[in-house]
Motif scaffolding. Structure first.
Motif, PDB file in Angstrom:
ATOM      1  N   THR A   1      17.081 -60.400  42.468  1.00  0.00           N
ATOM      2  CA  THR A   1      17.158 -61.808  42.852  1.00  0.00           C
ATOM      3  C   THR A   1      18.183 -62.020  43.957  1.00  0.00           C
TER       4      THR A   1
ATOM      5  N   THR B   1      17.002 -60.286  47.309  1.00  0.00           N
ATOM      6  CA  THR B   1      15.906 -61.022  47.950  1.00  0.00           C
ATOM      7  C   THR B   1      16.423 -62.205  48.753  1.00  0.00           C
TER       8      THR B   1
ATOM      9  N   SER C   1      16.728 -62.354  52.581  1.00  0.00           N
ATOM     10  CA  SER C   1      15.556 -62.539  53.441  1.00  0.00           C
ATOM     11  C   SER C   1      15.602 -63.857  54.223  1.00  0.00           C
TER      12      SER C   1
ATOM     13  N   TYR D   1      10.075 -55.166  41.249  1.00  0.00           N
ATOM     14  CA  TYR D   1       8.843 -55.604  41.918  1.00  0.00           C
ATOM     15  C   TYR D   1       8.373 -56.944  41.349  1.00  0.00           C
TER      16      TYR D   1
ATOM     17  N   GLY E   1      10.680 -59.684  42.388  1.00  0.00           N
ATOM     18  CA  GLY E   1      10.432 -60.018  43.784  1.00  0.00           C
ATOM     19  C   GLY E   1       9.247 -60.945  43.960  1.00  0.00           C
TER      20      GLY E   1
ATOM     21  N   ASN F   1      10.675 -64.486  45.567  1.00  0.00           N
ATOM     22  CA  ASN F   1      10.394 -64.781  46.980  1.00  0.00           C
ATOM     23  C   ASN F   1       9.866 -66.201  47.182  1.00  0.00           C
ATOM     24  N   PRO F   2       8.883 -66.637  46.403  1.00  0.00           N
ATOM     25  CA  PRO F   2       8.431 -68.033  46.539  1.00  0.00           C
ATOM     26  C   PRO F   2       9.525 -69.041  46.187  1.00  0.00           C
TER      27      PRO F   2
ATOM     28  N   TYR G   1      12.802 -68.731  46.719  1.00  0.00           N
ATOM     29  CA  TYR G   1      13.664 -68.880  47.893  1.00  0.00           C
ATOM     30  C   TYR G   1      12.947 -69.672  48.986  1.00  0.00           C
ATOM     31  N   GLY G   2      11.653 -69.402  49.132  1.00  0.00           N
ATOM     32  CA  GLY G   2      10.886 -70.149  50.123  1.00  0.00           C
ATOM     33  C   GLY G   2      10.854 -71.638  49.823  1.00  0.00           C
TER      34      GLY G   2
ATOM     35  N   GLN H   1      21.185 -67.369  44.916  1.00  0.00           N
ATOM     36  CA  GLN H   1      21.644 -65.999  45.163  1.00  0.00           C
ATOM     37  C   GLN H   1      23.011 -65.756  44.534  1.00  0.00           C
TER      38      GLN H   1
END
Length: 212
Positions: free
Chosen positions: A6, A9, A12, A127, A130, A134-135, A137-138, A158
């Protein structure tokens, strides 16, 4: 593993954050971030050197608390100045050699029969995390946000993951029987045994040369 994945990632969004909130062109951002690779290569041996000089146990503790200390001090100031943002980016390159230490720890938790399964489980967990994170954070990153908390929301996630990771490392994993301190002591013993074997071999070689 989940906390590390976490936290990692979250890196990014660094360049997007830098471009969006510090009015830096994409070309300049790529140049400035690209130099990090050079620093990371040059500083790759720092963590290993600290562990060799102070012992893996003390070196690990020093490294972990220096990392979290730097984040605690600098991350909240990311919006104040691009210099502070990039200072922390380059400060993190000091710990580029953390990966070999982490791998050494991971391969010594269990005996060789279970290590492969353990590492496979680690990769699967990271994995899956992730895929989920990822979504997240987006969704948290908003280049048009105006308030402090709206802009810093991804780094809040984070930092929370990093703090939880440190708590688990220095808490439960440090105290359980056969835990992290014993693994780190094992790494030191292996390093010492290899050094002794190398010194013995060198001494033997010199003795044979003298006899000849």
């Amino acid at each position: 593993f989940a906390c590390f994945a976490t936290s990692y990632t979250g890196t990014s969004i660094d360049m997007s954050f830098y471009i969006a909130f510090h009015q830096v062109s994409q070309v300049d951002a790529v140049k400035q971030f690209g130099l990090k690779l050079i620093f990371a290569i040059l500083l790759f041996d720092v963590v290993g050197g600290v562990c060799q000089k102070n012992g893996s146990k003390k070196g690990f503790v020093m490294t972990i608390y220096t990392m979290i200390g730097g984040s605690t001090l600098l991350v909240p100031l990311y919006l104040w100045s691009p210099w502070i943002f990039m200072l922390h980016q380059y400060f993190q390159t000091v710990f580029s050699g953390m990966s070999p230490l982490s791998n050494a720890i991971d391969t010594r938790w269990f005996d060789q029969r279970l290590t492969a399964k353990f590492l496979s489980m680690k990769n699967i967990v990271q994995y899956i995390v992730g895929i989920a994170v990822n979504p997240a954070y987006g969704a948290l990153f908003n280049a048009h946000a105006t308030g402090y908390f709206g802009r810093m929301a991804p780094y809040g996630l984070q930092y929370a993951a990093t703090c939880l990771q440190v708590f688990l490392l220095m808490g439960p994993l440090w105290r359980i029987p056969g835990g992290l301190p014993e693994v780190l002591d094992r790494i030191d013993k292996e390093r010492s045994d290899k050094a002794s074997a190398a010194a013995s071999s060198e001494t033997k070689g010199e003795s044979e040369k003298k006899e000849d």
